[in-house]
Design a protein around this motif. Structure first.
Motif, PDB file in Angstrom:
ATOM      1  N   ARG A 261       0.835  -1.202   0.000  1.00  0.00           N
ATOM      2  CA  ARG A 261       0.000   0.000   0.000  1.00  0.00           C
ATOM      3  C   ARG A 261       0.872   1.254   0.000  1.00  0.00           C
ATOM      4  NH1 ARG A 261      -2.373  -0.750   4.583  1.00  0.00           N
ATOM      5  NH2 ARG A 261      -3.767  -2.315   3.686  1.00  0.00           N
ATOM      6  N   ILE A 262       1.915   1.256   0.834  1.00  0.00           N
ATOM      7  CA  ILE A 262       2.811   2.412   0.897  1.00  0.00           C
ATOM      8  C   ILE A 262       3.468   2.652  -0.460  1.00  0.00           C
ATOM      9  CG2 ILE A 262       5.022   3.199   1.846  1.00  0.00           C
ATOM     10  CD1 ILE A 262       4.186   1.892   4.498  1.00  0.00           C
ATOM     11  N   CYS A 263       3.909   1.589  -1.097  1.00  0.00           N
ATOM     12  CA  CYS A 263       4.562   1.726  -2.400  1.00  0.00           C
ATOM     13  C   CYS A 263       3.591   2.243  -3.454  1.00  0.00           C
ATOM     14  CB  CYS A 263       5.156   0.385  -2.826  1.00  0.00           C
ATOM     15  SG  CYS A 263       6.602  -0.125  -1.855  1.00  0.00           S
ATOM     16  N   ASP A 264       2.376   1.732  -3.455  1.00  0.00           N
ATOM     17  CA  ASP A 264       1.380   2.178  -4.428  1.00  0.00           C
ATOM     18  C   ASP A 264       1.049   3.654  -4.258  1.00  0.00           C
ATOM     19  OD1 ASP A 264       1.239  -0.349  -5.532  1.00  0.00           O
ATOM     20  OD2 ASP A 264      -0.543  -0.940  -4.396  1.00  0.00           O
ATOM     21  N   GLU A 265       0.973   4.096  -3.016  1.00  0.00           N
ATOM     22  CA  GLU A 265       0.603   5.483  -2.742  1.00  0.00           C
ATOM     23  C   GLU A 265       1.708   6.477  -3.072  1.00  0.00           C
ATOM     24  OE1 GLU A 265      -0.408   5.281   1.366  1.00  0.00           O
ATOM     25  OE2 GLU A 265      -2.431   4.465   1.013  1.00  0.00           O
ATOM     26  N   ASN A 266       2.959   5.981  -3.182  1.00  0.00           N
ATOM     27  CA  ASN A 266       4.091   6.899  -3.328  1.00  0.00           C
ATOM     28  C   ASN A 266       4.967   6.623  -4.545  1.00  0.00           C
ATOM     29  OD1 ASN A 266       4.095   8.554  -0.633  1.00  0.00           O
ATOM     30  ND2 ASN A 266       3.772   6.426   0.011  1.00  0.00           N
ATOM     31  N   ASN A 267       4.464   5.822  -5.498  1.00  0.00           N
ATOM     32  CA  ASN A 267       5.232   5.506  -6.703  1.00  0.00           C
ATOM     33  C   ASN A 267       6.612   4.940  -6.344  1.00  0.00           C
ATOM     34  OD1 ASN A 267       5.859   5.277  -9.467  1.00  0.00           O
ATOM     35  ND2 ASN A 267       6.803   7.316  -9.492  1.00  0.00           N
ATOM     36  N   ILE A 268       6.602   3.975  -5.442  1.00  0.00           N
ATOM     37  CA  ILE A 268       7.823   3.289  -5.016  1.00  0.00           C
ATOM     38  C   ILE A 268       7.702   1.825  -5.429  1.00  0.00           C
ATOM     39  CG2 ILE A 268       9.186   2.554  -3.007  1.00  0.00           C
ATOM     40  CD1 ILE A 268       8.129   5.063  -1.564  1.00  0.00           C
ATOM     41  N   MET A 269       8.784   1.257  -5.919  1.00  0.00           N
ATOM     42  CA  MET A 269       8.743  -0.139  -6.350  1.00  0.00           C
ATOM     43  C   MET A 269       9.033  -1.062  -5.168  1.00  0.00           C
ATOM     44  SD  MET A 269      10.397   0.048 -10.174  1.00  0.00           S
ATOM     45  CE  MET A 269       9.779  -1.551 -10.668  1.00  0.00           C
ATOM     46  N   LEU A 270       8.215  -2.102  -5.024  1.00  0.00           N
ATOM     47  CA  LEU A 270       8.371  -3.082  -3.952  1.00  0.00           C
ATOM     48  C   LEU A 270       9.187  -4.256  -4.483  1.00  0.00           C
ATOM     49  CD1 LEU A 270       7.731  -4.079  -1.101  1.00  0.00           C
ATOM     50  CD2 LEU A 270       5.584  -5.028  -2.001  1.00  0.00           C
ATOM     51  N   VAL A 271      10.348  -4.480  -3.863  1.00  0.00           N
ATOM     52  CA  VAL A 271      11.281  -5.508  -4.320  1.00  0.00           C
ATOM     53  C   VAL A 271      11.390  -6.591  -3.255  1.00  0.00           C
ATOM     54  CG1 VAL A 271      13.646  -6.002  -5.062  1.00  0.00           C
ATOM     55  CG2 VAL A 271      12.589  -3.795  -5.638  1.00  0.00           C
ATOM     56  N   MET A 272      11.121  -7.835  -3.639  1.00  0.00           N
ATOM     57  CA  MET A 272      11.284  -8.979  -2.750  1.00  0.00           C
ATOM     58  C   MET A 272      12.621  -9.651  -3.033  1.00  0.00           C
ATOM     59  SD  MET A 272       8.663  -9.340  -0.770  1.00  0.00           S
ATOM     60  CE  MET A 272       7.449  -8.013  -0.697  1.00  0.00           C
ATOM     61  N   ASP A 273      13.519  -9.603  -2.068  1.00  0.00           N
ATOM     62  CA  ASP A 273      14.778 -10.330  -2.185  1.00  0.00           C
ATOM     63  C   ASP A 273      14.518 -11.764  -1.737  1.00  0.00           C
ATOM     64  OD1 ASP A 273      17.263 -11.500  -1.965  1.00  0.00           O
ATOM     65  OD2 ASP A 273      18.224  -9.753  -1.051  1.00  0.00           O
ATOM     66  N   GLU A 274      14.319 -12.650  -2.711  1.00  0.00           N
ATOM     67  CA  GLU A 274      14.018 -14.056  -2.445  1.00  0.00           C
ATOM     68  C   GLU A 274      15.211 -14.952  -2.786  1.00  0.00           C
ATOM     69  OE1 GLU A 274      10.852 -15.687  -1.671  1.00  0.00           O
ATOM     70  OE2 GLU A 274       9.309 -14.222  -2.192  1.00  0.00           O
ATOM     71  N   VAL A 275      16.409 -14.389  -2.666  1.00  0.00           N
ATOM     72  CA  VAL A 275      17.610 -15.169  -2.962  1.00  0.00           C
ATOM     73  C   VAL A 275      17.662 -16.434  -2.109  1.00  0.00           C
ATOM     74  CG1 VAL A 275      20.128 -15.181  -2.764  1.00  0.00           C
ATOM     75  CG2 VAL A 275      18.976 -13.246  -3.846  1.00  0.00           C
ATOM     76  N   GLN A 276      17.339 -16.299  -0.819  1.00  0.00           N
ATOM     77  CA  GLN A 276      17.397 -17.458   0.073  1.00  0.00           C
ATOM     78  C   GLN A 276      16.031 -18.107   0.291  1.00  0.00           C
ATOM     79  OE1 GLN A 276      19.646 -18.770   4.233  1.00  0.00           O
ATOM     80  NE2 GLN A 276      19.944 -16.754   3.368  1.00  0.00           N
ATOM     81  N   SER A 277      14.968 -17.330   0.238  1.00  0.00           N
ATOM     82  CA  SER A 277      13.637 -17.859   0.568  1.00  0.00           C
ATOM     83  C   SER A 277      12.884 -18.394  -0.641  1.00  0.00           C
ATOM     84  CB  SER A 277      12.797 -16.771   1.240  1.00  0.00           C
ATOM     85  OG  SER A 277      12.619 -15.657   0.369  1.00  0.00           O
ATOM     86  N   GLY A 278      13.395 -18.140  -1.854  1.00  0.00           N
ATOM     87  CA  GLY A 278      12.662 -18.503  -3.045  1.00  0.00           C
ATOM     88  C   GLY A 278      12.878 -19.927  -3.529  1.00  0.00           C
ATOM     89  N   VAL A 279      12.201 -20.264  -4.621  1.00  0.00           N
ATOM     90  CA  VAL A 279      12.319 -21.556  -5.314  1.00  0.00           C
ATOM     91  C   VAL A 279      11.919 -22.717  -4.393  1.00  0.00           C
ATOM     92  CG1 VAL A 279      13.705 -22.889  -6.932  1.00  0.00           C
ATOM     93  CG2 VAL A 279      14.243 -20.478  -6.561  1.00  0.00           C
ATOM     94  N   GLY A 280      10.788 -22.541  -3.715  1.00  0.00           N
ATOM     95  CA  GLY A 280      10.203 -23.636  -2.945  1.00  0.00           C
ATOM     96  C   GLY A 280      10.645 -23.765  -1.510  1.00  0.00           C
ATOM     97  N   ARG A 281      11.618 -22.995  -1.090  1.00  0.00           N
ATOM     98  CA  ARG A 281      12.198 -23.144   0.248  1.00  0.00           C
ATOM     99  C   ARG A 281      11.152 -23.097   1.356  1.00  0.00           C
ATOM    100  NH1 ARG A 281      15.549 -25.599   2.731  1.00  0.00           N
ATOM    101  NH2 ARG A 281      16.860 -25.384   0.879  1.00  0.00           N
ATOM    102  N   THR A 282      10.148 -22.221   1.236  1.00  0.00           N
ATOM    103  CA  THR A 282       9.173 -22.029   2.319  1.00  0.00           C
ATOM    104  C   THR A 282       7.867 -22.781   2.106  1.00  0.00           C
ATOM    105  OG1 THR A 282       8.128 -20.085   1.335  1.00  0.00           O
ATOM    106  CG2 THR A 282      10.111 -19.704   2.688  1.00  0.00           C
ATOM    107  N   GLY A 283       7.796 -23.610   1.072  1.00  0.00           N
ATOM    108  CA  GLY A 283       6.559 -24.309   0.766  1.00  0.00           C
ATOM    109  C   GLY A 283       5.725 -23.618  -0.300  1.00  0.00           C
ATOM    110  N   LYS A 284       6.126 -22.423  -0.701  1.00  0.00           N
ATOM    111  CA  LYS A 284       5.589 -21.733  -1.875  1.00  0.00           C
ATOM    112  C   LYS A 284       6.762 -21.504  -2.812  1.00  0.00           C
ATOM    113  CE  LYS A 284       1.369 -20.839  -0.175  1.00  0.00           C
ATOM    114  NZ  LYS A 284       0.114 -21.355  -0.773  1.00  0.00           N
ATOM    115  N   PHE A 285       6.475 -21.327  -4.112  1.00  0.00           N
ATOM    116  CA  PHE A 285       7.619 -21.116  -5.002  1.00  0.00           C
ATOM    117  C   PHE A 285       8.375 -19.867  -4.586  1.00  0.00           C
ATOM    118  CE2 PHE A 285      10.180 -20.424  -8.720  1.00  0.00           C
ATOM    119  CZ  PHE A 285      10.555 -21.724  -9.061  1.00  0.00           C
TER     120      PHE A 285
END
Length: 460
Positions: A261-285
């Motif tokens: 919501r904060i990013c949408d209201e202020n033209n800020i890009m929301l970046v998820m650093d999923e280097v360690q948590s991505g590709v199935g690690r947490t049970g979601k891709f």
């Protein structure tokens, strides 16, 4: 002109003439004389000289085996040497190794683009490839600045984003990553991470029952906006949806929605650093998928994407790369054909072997086992947390006491390889392969308890 042939050094000459593996003393001698001491061992006295690795097991040159809950720091999620990955890599090596992305269009990269488009959330359909996680984070920041025309980046306390100059400036999980390397790039501002267990807005164990974030971390962002990082100058908010090096801390329910919501209201890009948590690690891709209704602008991925071959990248909305002029993004080794083939095979293994479901089940089993141990040793374990096969265990010992290191050392002696987090609390992280079976996870829990018992006896 006479051709000069350089003779190989003695220790190499013997190896070239023999297939015998290095012994432990030989390996340590070479490392001590020729390898950078800036790369620490994990655990500290880990002198395992590997003969081979298969599945969730590592075997040294003396035949001793270890259950691997390090996975090369969250990389070999399909296990060591998965047959499907080996077949894909072997086939591509025969067809072409370095098919540079500017100079050729390789089949594995085309297949990988289709696969990634299949597994990422709706709205994310354009990709760019790097080699390391640090590079990919830099690419995400670069894209955000170019897209928004703004410069500042907000990160969070305890975050780890890499060791390049730009990502060092963004990293706050441990001072050793950046001390002595300044001046670092400017424009980076640090907000409070929503670490509920230690949050001043909650007390005691009741935080586990909270349904929403208390808001103190969100307030720290608004404080930054007021005091030194105005939205008009802020290009991106970069966050790990599960804090990695800083303690394996998941963001609480509702927090990522508030960031969106904060990013949408202020033209800020929301970046998820999923280097360690991505590709199935947490049970979601991707771990961000645990927060319903949140689509980031950029997702950073690396580590597990190619089961151990070097590959990273960013995933984003299609409109965000249209402004980037040709040549502004690139890299000699990005989108390597062999790594891309490994990545396609990795995604196929995750899908065909239902590893997302297994990661969830094994994570629940692990957390239940660790909490049972915590009840047996009151006053020793402060917290067990995480999602899927990304689990952190925090000890109720003073920061800097070294107790967590003593436990990982004792666990290694009992045949289980674990890692510390690098934050300032005494925390161990469990990063098992997503292919780990129920029986193997039981073995991990048993070996951890044996290591804990040894450490407690020595500590007293």
């Amino acid at each position: 002109m006479k051709r000069v042939v350089c003779a190989p050094r003695p220790f190499l000459a013997r190896r070239w003439a023999s297939s015998a593996p290095y012994t432990t003393p030989e390996a340590l001698n070479i490392l001590n004389n020729h390898f950078s001491p800036a790369v620490p061992r994990a655990p500290k006295n880990n002198n395992i000289v590997v003969s081979h690795a298969k599945g969730v097991w590592i075997t040294d040159v003396n035949g001793k085996k270890w259950l691997d809950c390090q996975t090369g720091i969250g990389v070999t999620s399909t296990g060591h040497c998965h047959p499907h990955v080996i077949d894909a890599v072997t086939e591509q090596v025969r067809l072409g190794i370095h098919l540079q992305q500017n100079c050729t269009i390789s089949q594995p990269v085309l297949r990988l683009l289709e696969k990634l488009n299949e597994v990422t959330m709706p709205g994310i359909s354009r990709f760019f490839f790097n080699v390391s996680g640090s590079e990919a984070v830099e690419s995400a920041v670069k894209l955000a600045r170019h897209e928004t025309g703004k410069t500042n980046v907000i990160v969070f306390q305890g975050g780890f984003h890499g060791r390049s100059a730009g990502t060092m400036a963004m990293t706050t999980s441990k001072y050793v990553y950046r001390v002595g390397y300044g001046p670092l790039p400017s424009g980076v501002h640090v907000a409070k991470f929503p670490f509920c267990f230690h949050c001043t807005g909650t007390t005691g164990p009741d935080w586990t029952q909270k349904k929403q974030c208390c808001g103190s971390a969100i307030e720290s962002i608004h404080t930054l906006f007021r005091e030194g990082c105005h939205p008009s100058e802020t290009a991106a908010i970069v966050i790990e949806p599960v804090l990695g090096e800083g303690g394996y801390v998941p963001t609480p329910p509702g927090f990522l929605r508030q960031l969106r919501r904060i990013c949408d209201e202020n033209n800020i890009m929301l970046v998820m650093d999923e280097v360690q948590s991505g590709v199935g690690r947490t049970g979601k891709f991707f771990a961000v998928e645990h927060e319903e209704g949140v689509t980031p602008d950029i997702i950073v991925f690396a580590k597990a994407i190619a089961s151990g071959l070097p590959l990273s990248g960013i995933a984003t909305r299609p409109e965000y790369m249209k402004k980037s002029p040709p040549g502004s993004m690139g890299g000699t080794y990005g989108a390597n054909a062999v790594s891309a083939a490994a990545a396609v095979a990795t995604i196929e293994v995750i899908q065909q072997e239902k590893l997302l479901e297994n990661a969830t089940a094994r994570g629940e089993q692990l957390q239940a086992g660790l909490r049972a141990i915590a009840r047996k040793y009151p006053g020793v374990i402060a917290d067990v947390r995480g999602k899927g096969c990304m689990v952190g265990l925090e000890f109720a010992y003073p920061t800097g006491s070294g107790f967590s290191g003593a436990v990982t050392q004792a666990c290694m002696d009992h045949g289980a390889l674990l890692l510390l987090t690098t934050g300032w609390r005494e925390t161990i992280r469990f990063i098992p392969a997503l292919v780990m079976s129920k029986e193997e996870m039981d073995e991990v829990i048993q070996r951890f308890e044996k290591g804990l018992e040894v450490a407690l006896k020595e500590w007293k």
